[in-house]
Design an enzyme around this catalytic site. Structure first.
Site, mmCIF file in Angstrom:
data_model
loop_
_atom_site.group_PDB
_atom_site.id
_atom_site.type_symbol
_atom_site.label_atom_id
_atom_site.label_comp_id
_atom_site.label_asym_id
_atom_site.label_seq_id
_atom_site.Cartn_x
_atom_site.Cartn_y
_atom_site.Cartn_z
ATOM 1 N N CYS A 182 0.860 -1.192 0.000
ATOM 2 C CA CYS A 182 0.000 0.000 0.000
ATOM 3 C C CYS A 182 0.891 1.234 0.000
ATOM 4 O O CYS A 182 2.105 1.161 0.187
ATOM 5 C CB CYS A 182 -0.882 -0.003 1.243
ATOM 6 N N HIS A 210 -1.563 -5.167 19.288
ATOM 7 C CA HIS A 210 -0.947 -4.684 18.047
ATOM 8 C C HIS A 210 -0.339 -3.295 18.280
ATOM 9 O O HIS A 210 -0.971 -2.436 18.909
ATOM 10 C CB HIS A 210 -1.998 -4.608 16.935
ATOM 11 N N GLU A 233 -0.030 -0.685 16.496
ATOM 12 C CA GLU A 233 -0.862 0.457 16.077
ATOM 13 C C GLU A 233 -1.936 0.747 17.127
ATOM 14 O O GLU A 233 -2.207 1.912 17.451
ATOM 15 C CB GLU A 233 -1.535 0.155 14.727
ATOM 16 N N SER A 241 1.580 -5.340 3.266
ATOM 17 C CA SER A 241 3.022 -5.385 3.547
ATOM 18 C C SER A 241 3.728 -6.463 2.714
ATOM 19 O O SER A 241 4.858 -6.846 3.020
ATOM 20 C CB SER A 241 3.240 -5.622 5.041
ATOM 21 N N HIS A 267 5.320 -5.790 8.705
ATOM 22 C CA HIS A 267 5.167 -7.175 9.161
ATOM 23 C C HIS A 267 5.399 -8.136 7.994
ATOM 24 O O HIS A 267 4.476 -8.787 7.510
ATOM 25 C CB HIS A 267 3.780 -7.364 9.794
ATOM 26 N N HIS A 323 2.987 1.905 11.648
ATOM 27 C CA HIS A 323 1.984 1.693 12.706
ATOM 28 C C HIS A 323 1.975 2.817 13.734
ATOM 29 O O HIS A 323 1.056 2.887 14.549
ATOM 30 C CB HIS A 323 2.297 0.421 13.493
ATOM 31 N N CYS A 331 -8.487 2.204 6.765
ATOM 32 C CA CYS A 331 -7.874 2.976 5.679
ATOM 33 C C CYS A 331 -8.382 2.500 4.324
ATOM 34 O O CYS A 331 -8.843 1.367 4.181
ATOM 35 C CB CYS A 331 -6.352 2.896 5.752
#
Ligand code: SF4
Length: 282
Positions: free
Chosen positions: A15, A126, A128, A264, A44, A76, A192
């Site tokens: 992305c 996580h 983020e 990713s 990741h 993140h 997103c």
């Protein structure tokens, strides 16, 4: 085994935010004097992290007191106190936090300021989500679905923010549960658009094929979510990190294989899996 066709999802792989983080890291490594570190793995994907290590970019889970040189904040993001601590140190700081993640952090902070109990839909451990929670406040709740909500909610207005890589289905399930239980509910859909596009493309593809292969790190939340979404419509869904994991037995009785990949996953990993599938299909 003959005439197996392979279809790649319309939106798959790297992305914008991941490409930017990699560009910033490589640029920093090219011009850096002294050591260069990322706080946790930049993305990741173990294969990409190994490539970055060859370029001199090390992964540190925490910067010790003696760390020098350049520190890269990954896409993140990091908790606010960590960011403030980094800014106060004698380090070159490269902030690769994705703008979608920053937006989720800012929405969480605004809800907190306005007196909302912030509910974060996401994976509790996580990075983020840990970052977003630092803005949402210590009384915020992190849930992966309605079953994680307490049976009695405090009598407060509730605001929802979402880990950028969650699915709409999970958000709808949470909101459906919350709505009759609170007097005021404010929802920020911070999923997103890269995630939305990949999930929609994966779902459309999974519905038309006999087998789905999802490519990406097992520690990648958005890749795992793609595998969940595809599994729901095509039970013959496999999540692989590399072409070596593709099993020729999966192709038995298959006419059409669909391939998708998380945000990713670099293009060469997708192509390697496609090449292996073609080899087995011949
Ligand atoms: S998946 Fe979305 S939030 Fe995460 S880095 Fe990519 S664009 Fe940014």
């Amino acid at each position: 085994m003959t005439s197996i066709q392979i279809r790649i999802a319309d939106s798959a792989g790297f992305c914008w935010g991941v490409e930017r983080a990699l560009r910033l890291a490589r640029d920093a490594a090219a011009g850096a004097e002294g050591p260069i570190h990322t706080l946790g793995p930049l993305i990741h994907n173990p294969a990409v992290i190994a490539q970055l290590s060859e370029q001199g970019i090390d992964v540190l889970e925490e910067l010790g007191d003696k760390a020098t040189g350049t520190a890269i904040i990954r896409s993140h993001g990091v908790p606010n106190d960590v960011l403030q601590g980094l800014m106060a140190r004698d380090l070159t700081l490269v902030d690769a936090t994705c703008s979608f993640v920053k937006a989720a952090q800012e929405k969480a902070a605004r809800l907190r300021e306005e007196g909302y109990l912030v509910v974060i839909l996401g994976e509790p451990t996580h990075p983020e989500v840990l970052g977003i929670r630092s803005y949402a406040g210590p009384d915020s709740l992190v849930v992966e679905g309605p079953s994680d909500l307490p049976s009695r909610l405090p009598k407060r207005k509730v605001g929802v923010v979402v880990q950028t890589t969650q699915s709409h289905e999970r958000l709808i399930a949470l909101v459906t549960d919350l709505l009759p239980r609170v007097r005021e509910l404010r929802i920020h859909n911070t999923i997103c658009n890269a995630t939305e596009r990949r999930q929609a493309a994966a779902l459309a593809m999974a519905d038309t094929v006999d087998l789905v292969v999802v490519v990406g790190g097992r520690n990648s939340g958005n890749t795992t979510r793609l595998a969940e979404i595809c599994s729901a419509v095509q039970p013959r869904t496999y999540h692989v990190e590399s072409a070596d994991e593709v099993d020729p037995a999966w192709l038995e009785g298959v006419h059409m294989v669909g391939v998708t990949a998380g945000a990713s996953t670099p293009p060469e990993q997708i192509q390697a899996v496609v090449a292996r599938l073609k080899e087995y299909a011949e």
